[in-house]
Design a protein around this motif. Structure first.
Motif, PDB file in Angstrom:
ATOM      1  N   GLN A  54       0.828  -1.206   0.000  1.00 23.19           N
ATOM      2  CA  GLN A  54       0.000   0.000   0.000  1.00 23.19           C
ATOM      3  C   GLN A  54       0.862   1.257   0.000  1.00 23.19           C
ATOM      4  O   GLN A  54       0.545   2.232  -0.682  1.00 23.19           O
ATOM      5  N   MET A  55       1.969   1.229   0.748  1.00 23.48           N
ATOM      6  CA  MET A  55       2.873   2.395   0.758  1.00 23.48           C
ATOM      7  C   MET A  55       3.499   2.583  -0.628  1.00 23.48           C
ATOM      8  O   MET A  55       3.624   3.712  -1.115  1.00 23.48           O
ATOM      9  N   GLN A  56       3.888   1.490  -1.273  1.00 15.48           N
ATOM     10  CA  GLN A  56       4.478   1.588  -2.615  1.00 15.48           C
ATOM     11  C   GLN A  56       3.454   2.132  -3.613  1.00 15.48           C
ATOM     12  O   GLN A  56       3.789   2.972  -4.448  1.00 15.48           O
ATOM     13  N   ALA A  91       1.488   9.181  -6.072  1.00 19.12           N
ATOM     14  CA  ALA A  91       1.953  10.563  -5.874  1.00 19.12           C
ATOM     15  C   ALA A  91       2.877  10.995  -7.011  1.00 19.12           C
ATOM     16  O   ALA A  91       2.781  12.118  -7.516  1.00 19.12           O
ATOM     17  N   GLN A  92       3.762  10.081  -7.422  1.00 21.80           N
ATOM     18  CA  GLN A  92       4.664  10.391  -8.548  1.00 21.80           C
ATOM     19  C   GLN A  92       3.867  10.653  -9.812  1.00 21.80           C
ATOM     20  O   GLN A  92       4.154  11.590 -10.560  1.00 21.80           O
ATOM     21  N   LEU A  93       2.875   9.810 -10.067  1.00 20.73           N
ATOM     22  CA  LEU A  93       2.065   9.990 -11.279  1.00 20.73           C
ATOM     23  C   LEU A  93       1.309  11.314 -11.237  1.00 20.73           C
ATOM     24  O   LEU A  93       1.218  12.020 -12.262  1.00 20.73           O
ATOM     25  N   LYS A  94       0.768  11.672 -10.077  1.00 18.23           N
ATOM     26  CA  LYS A  94       0.053  12.935  -9.955  1.00 18.23           C
ATOM     27  C   LYS A  94       0.996  14.113 -10.186  1.00 18.23           C
ATOM     28  O   LYS A  94       0.623  15.108 -10.814  1.00 18.23           O
TER      29      LYS A  94
END
Length: 132
Positions: free
Chosen positions: A83-85, A91-94
């Motif tokens: 879930q953390m990954q 977040a990176q994609l956003k």
């Protein structure tokens, strides 16, 4: 057996009585021996049943319980890590999406809007002049 002639005897001869008595005694002895053997076998089986544990136990052994507990902890740890990954990747994609400039924008830039407005104004003025 002795020939008794034409007399009708209702009792057995002593020899036959003795033979029957022996057969009865042997039969009784054999029956008692069978029953004794059966009692001993039953006692052995009863003891064996009482001392053995059933194969379909309803509870887990402590080792099995511990193994299950460790496996559950492992699954929970892996799920949390996954879930953390996923959250980090999202977040990176956003971030990428926010920083990206699309090539197929559907709206005109302010400069393009101004150029169109000016062109429309020129066209209107020319039309008025032409009609006048």
């Amino acid at each position: 057996l002795q020939s008794t002639g034409s007399r009708d005897e209702k009792s057995l001869t002593p020899d036959v009585e003795r033979a029957r008595k022996l057969v009865r005694e042997n039969s009784q002895r054999n029956k008692e021996m069978r029953e004794q053997r059966l009692r001993e076998q039953n006692k052995e089986l009863y003891t064996k049943v009482k001392t053995t544990s059933g194969r379909d136990e309803k509870a887990l052994t402590p080792e099995q319980e511990e193994a299950r507990r460790l496996a559950a902890e492992d699954r929970a740890r892996n799920k949390s890590l996954t879930q953390m990954q996923i959250a980090a990747h999202t977040a990176q994609l956003k971030q990428k999406l926010a920083a990206a400039k699309g090539r197929d924008e559907k709206a005109l830039t302010p400069e393009q809007e101004e150029a169109r407005r000016q062109a429309a104004e020129r066209s209107r003025l020319e039309k008025e002049r032409h009609e006048a």
